[in-house]
Every structure is written in structure tokens, then in C-alpha cells.
Design a protein around this motif. Structure first.
Motif, PDB file in Angstrom:
ATOM      1  N   SER A 135       0.827  -1.210   0.000  1.00  0.00           N
ATOM      2  CA  SER A 135       0.000   0.000   0.000  1.00  0.00           C
ATOM      3  C   SER A 135       0.860   1.259   0.000  1.00  0.00           C
ATOM      4  O   SER A 135       0.357   2.357  -0.225  1.00  0.00           O
ATOM      5  N   THR A 137       3.574   1.645  -2.098  1.00  0.00           N
ATOM      6  CA  THR A 137       4.094   1.906  -3.451  1.00  0.00           C
ATOM      7  C   THR A 137       3.231   1.328  -4.569  1.00  0.00           C
ATOM      8  O   THR A 137       3.392   1.725  -5.718  1.00  0.00           O
ATOM      9  N   GLY A 138       2.379   0.354  -4.248  1.00  0.00           N
ATOM     10  CA  GLY A 138       1.620  -0.337  -5.282  1.00  0.00           C
ATOM     11  C   GLY A 138       2.402  -1.466  -5.913  1.00  0.00           C
ATOM     12  O   GLY A 138       1.892  -2.175  -6.799  1.00  0.00           O
ATOM     13  N   GLU A 139       3.644  -1.682  -5.472  1.00  0.00           N
ATOM     14  CA  GLU A 139       4.479  -2.751  -6.019  1.00  0.00           C
ATOM     15  C   GLU A 139       4.036  -4.111  -5.482  1.00  0.00           C
ATOM     16  O   GLU A 139       3.496  -4.217  -4.370  1.00  0.00           O
ATOM     17  N   PRO A 203       5.062   6.996  -0.555  1.00  0.00           N
ATOM     18  CA  PRO A 203       5.137   7.559  -1.908  1.00  0.00           C
ATOM     19  C   PRO A 203       3.807   7.550  -2.644  1.00  0.00           C
ATOM     20  O   PRO A 203       3.538   8.423  -3.460  1.00  0.00           O
ATOM     21  N   LYS A 204       2.962   6.544  -2.363  1.00  0.00           N
ATOM     22  CA  LYS A 204       1.659   6.437  -3.024  1.00  0.00           C
ATOM     23  C   LYS A 204       0.564   6.157  -1.986  1.00  0.00           C
ATOM     24  O   LYS A 204       0.854   5.802  -0.851  1.00  0.00           O
ATOM     25  N   ASN A 205      -0.685   6.321  -2.427  1.00  0.00           N
ATOM     26  CA  ASN A 205      -1.848   6.005  -1.581  1.00  0.00           C
ATOM     27  C   ASN A 205      -1.838   6.773  -0.257  1.00  0.00           C
ATOM     28  O   ASN A 205      -2.189   6.239   0.802  1.00  0.00           O
ATOM     29  N   GLN A 206      -1.461   8.039  -0.324  1.00  0.00           N
ATOM     30  CA  GLN A 206      -1.373   8.844   0.885  1.00  0.00           C
ATOM     31  C   GLN A 206      -2.724   9.006   1.575  1.00  0.00           C
ATOM     32  O   GLN A 206      -2.806   8.967   2.809  1.00  0.00           O
ATOM     33  N   CYS A 207      -3.780   9.168   0.793  1.00  0.00           N
ATOM     34  CA  CYS A 207      -5.101   9.354   1.393  1.00  0.00           C
ATOM     35  C   CYS A 207      -5.506   8.134   2.221  1.00  0.00           C
ATOM     36  O   CYS A 207      -5.973   8.268   3.351  1.00  0.00           O
ATOM     37  N   GLN A 208      -5.308   6.932   1.646  1.00  0.00           N
ATOM     38  CA  GLN A 208      -5.667   5.708   2.364  1.00  0.00           C
ATOM     39  C   GLN A 208      -4.848   5.552   3.646  1.00  0.00           C
ATOM     40  O   GLN A 208      -5.353   5.111   4.683  1.00  0.00           O
ATOM     41  N   TYR A 209      -3.571   5.937   3.548  1.00  0.00           N
ATOM     42  CA  TYR A 209      -2.692   5.840   4.717  1.00  0.00           C
ATOM     43  C   TYR A 209      -3.148   6.798   5.818  1.00  0.00           C
ATOM     44  O   TYR A 209      -3.239   6.428   6.994  1.00  0.00           O
ATOM     45  N   TYR A 239      -4.952  15.726   0.928  1.00  0.00           N
ATOM     46  CA  TYR A 239      -4.719  14.509   0.160  1.00  0.00           C
ATOM     47  C   TYR A 239      -6.003  13.741  -0.182  1.00  0.00           C
ATOM     48  O   TYR A 239      -5.983  12.886  -1.073  1.00  0.00           O
TER      49      TYR A 239
END
Length: 241
Positions: A135, A137-139, A203-209, A239
Motif C-alpha cells: 500500500s 508503493t503499489g508494487e 510515496p503512493k496512496n497517501q489518502c488511504q494511509y 490529500y
């Protein structure tokens, strides 16, 4: 001659423990519990690491016996210790609450894998591989050894915002709560450290975090303060707009 040597050694060891017991020897059991002479388990603790004070025992990662009430200087030492964060104040690593041989780390890996999970042995206690979508980076991650289980709200951050006044059991529950745990890249988790929302975001998915951080924050009696709460609300608005 050899027999006499062993006798001398036994006498020396006996004298050592008698002297130190008289001067306040503290025993740290194999399970990490610090027993001063006031503890009812003191004389029954035979396998232990010796410390010269309760404070030094606790600072090594030990903890007080459940229900133990320290007196005099011991109480002052214990109270002093509670001002400082250590990982052991949230339990000795990952707990296996349901006693099924899978600790909290393994249960999170199993629950959050989006593909079949493979174990290291037939007992299915330790996860070797699976398929996880980070969650942060999406990697896609496949090897459990490359994954850290992130505490969304870091333990030290929680300690600094109220967890220092919780019971030991509350802190252990917090450290092992699946709502507060994410399977992510080890490198990113370690770069995050004990930082809160105003210091670090993935780096990604800041809102969910951010939303998850807030959800866990509301679940526990954390003392955030109006200024920091305003900062967190501002981040969410930025965000998650």
C-alpha cells in the motif's frame, strides 16, 4: 585434586549469590520478568540474569511481574523508567494470541496476501512466500523476507501521545492489532521509523494511509492535542479532497 577444585568453585559461587542477594540482587527470568527481593517469585527463580537494580533490569528490556507493586527506591526506579520508551513496553516481539503457532506477523502476512501463501514447513507456522501489494508503493512483493509489518501508528509515537499511561496489556494489544498493521517494503518501513503523519507519508496512496492512521488513532485513548489534530485534519483535506 579435581574434586577439591569443584568444591572450592561451588563455595565461591554460593558466596557470590549470598552476598549479592543481601545487597539487593535483581533476577531477570528467562521470560524477561524482573524479580526484586520483594517479588513472591524471587526465591523460586533459579535460572536468571543478575542485575544490581530493578531499574537496570527493566532498561535491559525486562518487565515487572503482573500485579507487582514496587516500594521505596524500587518504586522510584520503576516510575523513572516509565518516562522512556522501549520496544519491550509493547510486548516481547510479535504475540501469538490464539496459540496456533502463527504470531501476529504471520497472521497479517496470511490475511493480506492476494495470492496463495506458502509456508516454510508442514506446521504452517512461518510464511515463506505469497503475493502482497504494498500500500506504500503499489508494487507486488513475493518473498516474506523482504516484507516488514508496519505499525501505521508507530509504537514510539503512540508512547509519546498517551500509551505510556496504558496498562502493559493495552500496549501489547495495540502492537498486535491487525487494524494497525500493513505488509510493506522493509526499506520504506525503516525509513519511516517512528514518524507521525506530519513527518512522513508513503510515496503512493497517501489518502488511504492518512485515513487508516486516523481510524486507528480514534480507536485508542491517544492524547494528540488540538494543534497536532489540526495538522492531521489539514493533511487529510489536502490529500483526500
Amino acid at each position: 585434586m579435581l574434586k577439591n577444585y569443584f568444591v572450592v568453585c561451588l563455595i565461591a559461587v554460593s558466596i557470590f549469590f549470598d552476598v549479592h542477594a543481601a545487597s539487593g540482587l535483581v533476577k531477570k527470568s528467562k521470560s524477561g520478568i524482573c524479580h526484586s527481593q520483594e517479588s513472591s517469585y524471587y526465591n523460586r527463580t533459579k535460572n536468571f540474569t543478575a542485575f544490581d537494580s530493578l531499574e537496570s533490569c527493566i532498561n535491559s528490556g525486562g518487565r515487572l511481574p503482573k500485579g507487582f507493586v514496587a516500594k521505596g527506591d524500587v518504586a522510584a526506579q520503576s516510575a523513572s523508567h516509565l518516562k522512556h520508551y522501549t520496544r519491550s513496553q509493547f510486548g516481547s516481539g510479535w504475540s501469538d494470541v490464539d496459540r496456533d503457532c502463527q504470531n501476529s506477523r504471520m497472521e497479517v502476512l496470511v490475511a493480506q496476501s492476494v495470492g496463495p501463501v506458502h509456508f516454510k514447513d508442514s506446521r504452517e507456522c512461518s510464511v515463506r512466500s505469497g503475493k502482497w501489494i504494498s500500500s506504500f508503493t503499489g508494487e507486488t512483493l513475493y518473498e516474506a523476507s523482504s516484507i516488514d509489518i508496519d505499525h501505521v501508528i508507530p509504537l514510539k509515537w503512540a508512547w509519546d501521545h498517551g500509551a505510556s499511561s496504558w496498562s502493559y496489556e493495552q500496549r501489547v494489544a495495540f502492537a498486535n492489532d491487525p487494524a494497525n498493521l500493513l505488509s510493506v517494503e522493509a526499506s520504506l518501513n525503516r525509513s519511516k521509523g517512528a514518524k507521525g503523519l506530519d513527518e512522513w507519508l508513503p510515496p503512493k496512496n497517501q489518502c488511504q494511509y492518512i485515513a487508516r492512521f486516523i481510524r486507528v488513532m480514534k480507536k485508542y485513548p491517544l492524547n494528540v492535542g488540538s494543534k497536532k489534530l489540526d495538522s492531521i485534519t489539514s493533511l487529510k483535506n489536502s490529500y483526500c479532497a
